[in-house]
Motif scaffolding. Structure first.
Motif, mmCIF file in Angstrom:
data_model
loop_
_atom_site.group_PDB
_atom_site.id
_atom_site.type_symbol
_atom_site.label_atom_id
_atom_site.label_comp_id
_atom_site.label_asym_id
_atom_site.label_seq_id
_atom_site.Cartn_x
_atom_site.Cartn_y
_atom_site.Cartn_z
ATOM 1 N N TYR A 63 62.452 25.469 26.854
ATOM 2 C CA TYR A 63 62.949 25.134 28.186
ATOM 3 C C TYR A 63 62.436 23.774 28.659
ATOM 4 C CZ TYR A 63 64.404 30.000 28.407
ATOM 5 O OH TYR A 63 65.011 31.197 28.148
ATOM 6 N N LEU A 64 61.254 23.395 28.200
ATOM 7 C CA LEU A 64 60.674 22.117 28.599
ATOM 8 C C LEU A 64 60.935 21.095 27.482
ATOM 9 C CD1 LEU A 64 59.013 20.899 30.958
ATOM 10 C CD2 LEU A 64 56.969 21.341 29.596
ATOM 11 N N ILE A 98 58.230 27.873 34.676
ATOM 12 C CA ILE A 98 59.059 26.847 34.019
ATOM 13 C C ILE A 98 60.214 27.498 33.276
ATOM 14 C CG2 ILE A 98 59.038 25.158 32.131
ATOM 15 C CD1 ILE A 98 56.235 24.362 33.044
ATOM 16 N N ARG A 130 61.473 23.215 37.889
ATOM 17 C CA ARG A 130 60.850 23.031 36.576
ATOM 18 C C ARG A 130 59.969 21.783 36.515
ATOM 19 N NH1 ARG A 130 65.079 24.489 32.544
ATOM 20 N NH2 ARG A 130 64.385 26.562 33.133
ATOM 21 N N SER A 171 64.578 26.970 36.987
ATOM 22 C CA SER A 171 65.088 25.654 36.564
ATOM 23 C C SER A 171 65.054 24.642 37.702
ATOM 24 C CB SER A 171 66.517 25.790 36.038
ATOM 25 O OG SER A 171 67.368 26.355 37.025
#
Length: 666
Positions: A608-609, A525, A532, A529
């Motif tokens: 990132y999430l 993840i 993801r 990208s």
């Protein structure tokens, strides 16, 4: 006295003459014997000869020159001491009570296959490296000498120079030794030896003396020998049969290892461990045939008398005709010929519907060099068509490699073997899968990639990106399927619809996967990208309501309270500590579910999430927590708005950055 003096002298002279003549004869005989030792022995048939069209007999078993029967190192050889790590490793192997000594043959065949792969790869750009005749035929050959208790394994691979013999058979990486020793101490399973690059030393499970004869195209033929007593010796080989190119390993078997001199035993081992090796494996096998030979005279006369007494005069004319024909009889005679032991077609070239589960498991074991009882968690066998065509087989191992995350960013080696039109190219090709999927095992065979190019040029080939994209998609689909077929993963209302939900072997499979490789999904993840969202569906966590089981984000959302818009989580070193956190009190009291993030990589993951579908993530330990339609909390915050503003202005001179209205707990 004087009359006896002359005869005594004569007698003495005669005795001296006899001794002198005998000494000269003995000296001459010794010189003849010495010359015969220096001459290379006559070899009736090369060990590396081709199976087809051979004219051989039983004496071929005594091929190759005499090995050292007394099992002592040659006096003329250059002596070396084993690296300390090697000696330590060999002590473990020699003194091991490990019962499955069969693995030595698997390791030697695997090493021979690697050597053949290397020479075939070099021949793609230089045809002359293979040579002509026997050398151009790439195979593995096994022979037995029951009389001398020698088992020999021969390949026509790349061979080893003198320096290669010192480096490859005298030293090993300390990390590999340490990891192997650690694994042995915890599991006691020598079966895993091949995974640590030290498989050759398994020969000392069955042999007390080993010779390695090797010839590289760029060096002379050498002999490496050792009794595993802390030292080895290397000498130029001037007495054995010239190999042309390749390596022959001779194992002088221990007394208790006599079973490995039986052809049936070796056939069973090749079938069990090396059936899917990509080169033919031959055994010099015995065979009984019917042969017509001249009958003995006594037998012929007996037969004639019997015929005469039985048939009488009426058969006399026929007997006379029979006398003109030579008398023969049929006897059983033992002959030897090369017998092919692995005739299974490359598994990835076959139709997936025709390959059994057992065959996939055996093929996985041969790839992973892991011959335990565990099956792979999943596999995917497919063919990609279109502009880029290739066949592939991918496996999810049952366990993570011992150093999977220790050298994650430094390690370049993937576990994927690359073939181009059935020709092995490399197993150190990390451009086919991203790092976070480097735990997968398998192979790719492309019809699109060019053969006669360097590895560096191949890395830049345009088709590689397309292959990588399709492999990632298939790999993630394979992992998702583990979860889809796991009854523990389904919601209660959907459990009855899960395929094969009654199969006990499926139960808990995804939990096994997550415990071994969950960190890889999180790293994916962070790094990928493009995929993801697909990877986020594979995430699993424990929560305040999961009762120790793993929960997916989809399952969490299905249990969200009415009006809840965000996914709540809390980070900490472990679940036990988080359960005591005061930040959870108010949320648990109101019935909200909170995800436990206990992996060090989780906080980094949340950068990132940011969201999942329509839901965003909220850390409940951070200020500004929102719990959906909590009107009471909004009213409370609004009532203190003026007070908050006044405190902010009053404390402005005290180097205070901000003043917040923190909602009370409970």
């Amino acid at each position: 006295m004087r009359k006896w003096a002359v005869p005594s002298v004569l007698l003495l002279l005669c005795l001296l003459s006899l001794i002198s003549d005998q000494g000269q004869k003995l000296h001459a005989k010794a010189e003849d014997d010495s010359d015969s030792l220096l001459d290379p022995p006559k070899v009736e048939e090369k060990l590396g000869a081709v199976p087809n069209g051979l004219s051989t007999d039983s004496d071929v078993v005594k091929r190759e020159s005499e090995s050292i029967s007394r099992k002592t190192l040659r006096n003329t050889a250059e002596k070396f001491e084993f690296q300390a790590e090697v000696s330590r490793l060999m002590d473990i192997i020699i003194n091991s009570l490990y019962s499955n000594k069969d693995i030595f043959l698997r390791e030697l065949i695997s090493n021979a296959s690697d050597a053949l792969d290397k020479i075939r790869f070099l021949s793609l750009t230089d045809k002359e490296v293979l040579g002509e005749g026997d050398n151009a035929k790439l195979d593995i050959q096994i022979k037995l000498d029951k009389e001398k208790k020698i088992l020999s394994i021969r390949d026509r691979g790349i061979g080893m120079t003198k320096e290669d013999l010192i480096k490859n058979l005298g030293t090993i990486a300390k990390s590999g030794t340490s990891a192997f020793v650690e694994k042995m101490q915890t599991s006691g399973d020598l079966n895993l030896i091949g995974q640590f690059g030290v498989g050759f030393y398994s020969v000392y499970l069955v042999a007390d003396y080993v010779e390695v004869i090797s010839k590289h195209n760029e060096d002379k033929q050498y002999v490496w020998e050792s009794k595993a007593d802390g030292a080895f010796a290397i000498s130029e080989d001037t007495w054995n049969e010239p190999l042309g190119r390749g390596t022959e390993i001779r194992l002088h078997l221990r007394e208790e290892a006599g079973e490995y001199l039986e052809e049936s035993k070796l056939k069973d081992l090749v079938k069990k461990y090396s059936e899917f090796i990509n080169f033919p494996i031959y055994l010099w096998a015995s065979k009984e045939v019917d042969v017509e030979v001249p009958a003995d005279e006594d037998e012929s006369s007996d037969e004639a008398e019997s015929s005469s007494s039985d048939d009488g005069e009426s058969e006399k004319s026929e007997d006379e005709d029979a006398e003109d024909k030579p008398k023969t009889k049929t006897i059983k005679e033992t002959t030897y010929e090369w017998e092919l032991l692995n005739d299974v077609k490359a598994i990835w070239l076959r139709n997936p519907k025709e390959v059994t589960e057992e065959e996939y498991t055996k093929f996985y074991h041969s790839l992973a060099k892991d011959f335990g009882d565990e099956k792979p968690l999943a596999w995917s066998h497919f063919t990609a068509e279109g502009d880029v065509e290739f066949k592939a087989v991918l496996f999810v191992p049952p366990k993570a490699p011992h150093d999977l995350y220790e050298s994650y960013y430094n390690a370049n080696k993937a576990n994927l073997r690359l073939y181009v039109r059935r020709v092995f190219i490399s197993d150190e090709f990390d451009e086919l899968l991203p790092k976070y999927l480097n735990f997968l095992m398998g192979l790719v065979d492309s019809d699109t990639l060019p053969l006669n190019v360097s590895r560096e040029m191949l890395q830049q080939h345009s088709s590689l990106k397309t292959i990588k994209k399709k492999l990632i998609r298939k790999a993630l689909d394979m992992i998702r399927k583990i979860a889809d077929e796991d009854p523990d993963e389904a919601n209660d209302k959907d459990k009855k619809d899960v395929e094969n939900s009654s199969d006990d072997e499926k139960k808990g499979q995804y939990a096994k996967f997550w415990n071994e490789f969950g960190k890889s999904i999180k790293l994916g993840i962070i790094e990928d990208s493009v995929n993801r969202n697909r990877l986020a569906k594979l995430l699993r966590f424990e929560t305040t309501k999961s009762d120790g089981k793993l929960t997916s984000l989809d399952q969490y959302i299905s249990r969200m309270k009415s009006g809840q818009k965000d996914i709540f989580y809390i980070t900490g070193p472990n679940k036990e500590q988080l359960e005591k956190s005061p930040f959870l009190e108010r949320l648990k009291k109101k019935g909200y579910e909170v995800i436990y993030f206990t992996d060090p990589v989780d906080e980094y993951l949340m950068q990132y999430l940011m969201d999942y579908g329509d839901q965003k993530f909220q850390n409940v330990s951070k200020e500004g927590l929102k719990m959906g339609k909590d009107s009471k909390a909004k009213e409370l915050k609004e009532s203190f708005k003026d007070l908050t503003k006044w405190w902010k202005s009053a404390l402005a001179s005290e180097n205070v950055d901000d003043v917040k209205n923190q909602q009370p707990f409970g």
